[in-house]
Design a protein around this motif. Sequence first.
Motif, short mmCIF file in Angstrom:
data_model
loop_
_atom_site.label_atom_id
_atom_site.label_comp_id
_atom_site.label_asym_id
_atom_site.label_seq_id
_atom_site.Cartn_x
_atom_site.Cartn_y
_atom_site.Cartn_z
N ASP A 152 16.24 -18.75 76.33
CA ASP A 152 17.26 -18.97 75.17
C ASP A 152 17.28 -17.82 74.38
O ASP A 152 18.36 -17.19 73.90
CB ASP A 152 17.05 -20.12 74.35
CG ASP A 152 17.45 -21.55 74.90
OD1 ASP A 152 17.80 -21.47 75.74
OD2 ASP A 152 16.87 -22.57 74.42
N VAL B 51 17.64 -17.22 84.24
CA VAL B 51 18.78 -16.70 83.84
C VAL B 51 19.33 -15.60 84.59
O VAL B 51 18.77 -14.76 85.08
CB VAL B 51 18.78 -16.18 82.26
CG1 VAL B 51 19.90 -16.00 81.72
CG2 VAL B 51 17.94 -17.01 81.41
N ARG C 166 19.04 -15.33 76.83
CA ARG C 166 20.60 -15.70 76.53
C ARG C 166 21.24 -14.98 75.18
O ARG C 166 22.40 -14.44 75.45
CB ARG C 166 20.77 -17.07 76.75
CG ARG C 166 20.49 -17.48 78.11
CD ARG C 166 20.79 -19.05 78.27
NE ARG C 166 20.60 -19.50 79.74
CZ ARG C 166 19.54 -20.16 80.04
NH1 ARG C 166 18.43 -20.72 79.14
NH2 ARG C 166 19.30 -20.43 81.33
N PRO D 105 25.66 -14.48 81.17
CA PRO D 105 24.81 -15.13 82.16
C PRO D 105 25.71 -16.28 82.81
O PRO D 105 26.55 -16.83 82.04
CB PRO D 105 23.47 -15.42 81.60
CG PRO D 105 23.79 -15.95 80.26
CD PRO D 105 24.83 -14.70 79.80
#
Length: 382
Positions: free
Chosen positions: A311, A333, A314, A324
């Motif tokens: 996370d 990812v 991202r 992504p």
Amino acid sequence: METSGQGPVQTVQTASSPATTPAAFEKLVRSEFTPRTTYLNSASTGLLPGRAVRAMHEATLSVAEGRPADMFADVEAARAAFARLVGVAPSRVAAGASVAVYSGLVAASLPAGAEVLTAEGDFSSTVNPFHMRADLKVRTVPLERIAESVRPGTALVAVSAAQSADGRIADLPALRAATRAHGARLYLDASQATGWLDLVEHIADVDFLSSVAFKWLTCPRGVAFFVVPDGPEDPDAPGAFGGVLALLAGWVAGERPWDSCYGPVTELARSARRFDESPSLFAYAGARHSLAVIEELGVAAIRAHDLALADRFRTGLAARGHEPVAAPGSPIVSVPGLGVRQAELSAAGIEVSDRAGQLRAAFHLYNTEADVDRLLEALGDS
């Protein structure tokens, strides 16, 4: 190597208590893993813990010195550990080396004309054995539509729990509901999930499960597992073990392996061990210790750690103008268009993958926030 002449020892370990605090988690990880790069490529190959490396060294040295260790005991310890990790009895677990072999056994179990439903772009070892049978009807749909595409006449759904290329996760509850509604079976390749996804909560929804162990389970290459349905009282009855036949059975597949070395095997193992491949013993000598590390850390803690890093990546990508592939809840990812940066990143000591033009980063237990930030800094703005 088994030296007693009595066959593999059927030992069962008890599970270790997982690390209960972030500090304990960190201490155990740093004592076992010593990467010299920013290693973000566990979806390709997981790093080996120190205890596994030492065990393999000792095992190879024992053979070099003419005193072979009992590595069949390592196979049984690894089998038992994997069984605990996915929530089944060891008697349901076969030990081998390749997902493709076990996909092939499932494919061979299907009657001519059976329909097999697969996901577009899934890993070849998961799906190709079904294509090798010209008398099967293989239908392929996007992963997001696989549950809704199960229909009357579908015999089997074969799919990865998490996609290798981009980390997208299959909707397992929806798949189970669909397969049950239409009388189909579910074959799950969990190679990109075991070690971070809690499969215990899903195992009742799966008929067959396979997984290599050299990725998220941090084992050496040459270790894979196959889970079959419980065998009936008569293991040779039609339909036993979900109808899978022990087509590759060698001497280790015998109920008493050391009595099964010559001629046809007169009695196959009454458990999933009948589907064992002759094991890569040095790999299993390390695997039992790698799996012990996963148990000691705990899958729940590993999952929380891995997803927090994914996370963070991202979020950093979005801030830099990169988008992504949507794969919520996955530690994998993938970023379209950035795969060409893989060689440059590797030269800078950052290990990721290029998959179909996508840069794939995979965050696992030995990674840190600093690893994420170093990759983001190297990628820069779009």
